[in-house]
Design an enzyme around this catalytic site. Structure first.
Site, PDB file in Angstrom:
ATOM      1  N   GLU A 193     -59.395 107.412  55.832  1.00  0.00           N
ATOM      2  CA  GLU A 193     -59.112 107.672  54.416  1.00  0.00           C
ATOM      3  C   GLU A 193     -60.088 108.650  53.782  1.00  0.00           C
ATOM      4  O   GLU A 193     -60.242 108.662  52.556  1.00  0.00           O
ATOM      5  CB  GLU A 193     -59.083 106.360  53.636  1.00  0.00           C
ATOM      6  CG  GLU A 193     -60.252 105.441  53.869  1.00  0.00           C
ATOM      7  CD  GLU A 193     -60.109 104.106  53.142  1.00  0.00           C
ATOM      8  OE1 GLU A 193     -59.327 104.024  52.182  1.00  0.00           O
ATOM      9  OE2 GLU A 193     -60.805 103.152  53.537  1.00  0.00           O
ATOM     10  N   ASP A 197     -57.367 107.865  48.912  1.00  0.00           N
ATOM     11  CA  ASP A 197     -58.781 108.177  49.088  1.00  0.00           C
ATOM     12  C   ASP A 197     -58.976 109.468  49.877  1.00  0.00           C
ATOM     13  O   ASP A 197     -59.936 110.210  49.637  1.00  0.00           O
ATOM     14  CB  ASP A 197     -59.501 107.019  49.784  1.00  0.00           C
ATOM     15  CG  ASP A 197     -59.786 105.868  48.834  1.00  0.00           C
ATOM     16  OD1 ASP A 197     -59.943 106.127  47.627  1.00  0.00           O
ATOM     17  OD2 ASP A 197     -59.833 104.719  49.286  1.00  0.00           O
ATOM     18  N   HIS A 224     -61.195  95.835  47.064  1.00  0.00           N
ATOM     19  CA  HIS A 224     -61.019  96.049  45.633  1.00  0.00           C
ATOM     20  C   HIS A 224     -60.587  94.732  44.989  1.00  0.00           C
ATOM     21  O   HIS A 224     -60.049  93.847  45.642  1.00  0.00           O
ATOM     22  CB  HIS A 224     -59.967  97.128  45.376  1.00  0.00           C
ATOM     23  CG  HIS A 224     -60.307  98.454  45.974  1.00  0.00           C
ATOM     24  ND1 HIS A 224     -61.384  99.207  45.557  1.00  0.00           N
ATOM     25  CD2 HIS A 224     -59.731  99.159  46.979  1.00  0.00           C
ATOM     26  CE1 HIS A 224     -61.448 100.316  46.259  1.00  0.00           C
ATOM     27  NE2 HIS A 224     -60.460 100.317  47.141  1.00  0.00           N
TER      28      HIS A 224
END
Length: 270
Positions: free
Chosen positions: A159, A185, A56
């Site tokens: 996740e 997530d 990210h």
């Protein structure tokens, strides 16, 4: 002119592995800023590890190099979360000199096995040999190549609901010493988008921890504050991030400004 000496060097990740082998919690920091001083400070403060996040945000390979340079000469383990499970980002991350990878969104043992192939040299994997920073531009190639497969860390992230359902198979993949949990997530994959620990996820986290510890595998996650870090330590998590660099900055500024606002409201000038 003196020659480069490899004998007697400290093995990559040795300090971190020593903490984990004593069944203690290794504290780290999630790094999202390009400022290499963040990693330098983490090492100076005695943290055990950092994870530089490429999945990210906007960090690139040059930023990764800066963080690795900042950690040189310390016992700090510098892990990188690549943007994907593909060969190119994993290989390049390790060629730059990362001490291991935390690989996102591992759903199956097949995915974990394929990603691990990118991290290890033959015959264990299919990582190609280059002459970049990890081997000191070729000056320490023999030493690095000889030791990389046993020194580097390959850490799958659990996740998603699928990752949880296939947990035992994923942990059976060779070379997995640790797994990392992504509660946010995982919550999203179960329909609770935006929740850090949606319905049932707190229990899943502890189940993952129990099953990992039963296999001698360490489990890690990111804490959202001091109280949670202590709780995760007491629960038995082996790797606990104290937060992210920017998140900690925001948390401290918000705490101070809120306290100042309250003090101002109660202060009378007349």
């Amino acid at each position: 002119m003196s020659q480069i000496q490899s004998e007697g060097r400290t093995a990559v990740n040795e300090a971190l592995r020593q903490v984990l082998s004593r069944d203690e919690t290794a504290y780290g920091l999630w790094v999202t800023s390009e400022a290499s001083s963040v990693t330098e400070i983490a090492g100076a403060l005695g943290l055990d590890w950092v994870c530089v996040d490429m999945e990210h945000g906007y960090l690139d390979y040059r930023d990764i190099q800066g963080h690795l340079t900042a950690a040189r000469g310390t016992d700090l383990t510098v892990l990188v979360r690549p943007p994907t499970q593909d060969l190119e980002p994993i290989k390049r991350t390790l060629d730059i000199g990362a001490h291991g990878v935390i690989v996102p969104l591992i759903n199956t043992a097949e995915e974990a096995r394929a990603a691990s192939q990118h991290a290890y040299y033959p015959p264990r994997g299919r990582r190609g040999i280059g002459g970049e920073r990890s081997v000191t531009w070729g000056l320490e190639l023999d030493d690095y190549v000889r030791n990389a497969n046993k020194e580097l860390l390959f850490v799958p992230m659990i996740e998603t609901q699928s990752g949880y359902e296939n947990l035992d198979d994923i942990m059976s993949v060779g070379g997995v010493e640790a797994i990392f949990l992504g509660p946010g997530d995982l919550s999203a994959s179960r329909g609770a988008v935006g929740d850090w620990e949606g319905p049932g996820v707190a229990e899943i986290n502890l189940d993952i921890l129990k099953r990992a510890r039963g296999r001698g595998i360490h489990a890690g996650l990111v804490a959202r504050g001091t109280d949670e870090a202590m709780m995760r330590r007491d629960q038995g998590f082996g790797m606990v991030a104290l937060g992210s660099d920017i998140g900690l900055l925001i948390r401290q500024i918000r705490s101070m400004t809120n306290a100042l606002d309250r003090a101002t409201q109660h202060h009378s000038w007349f």
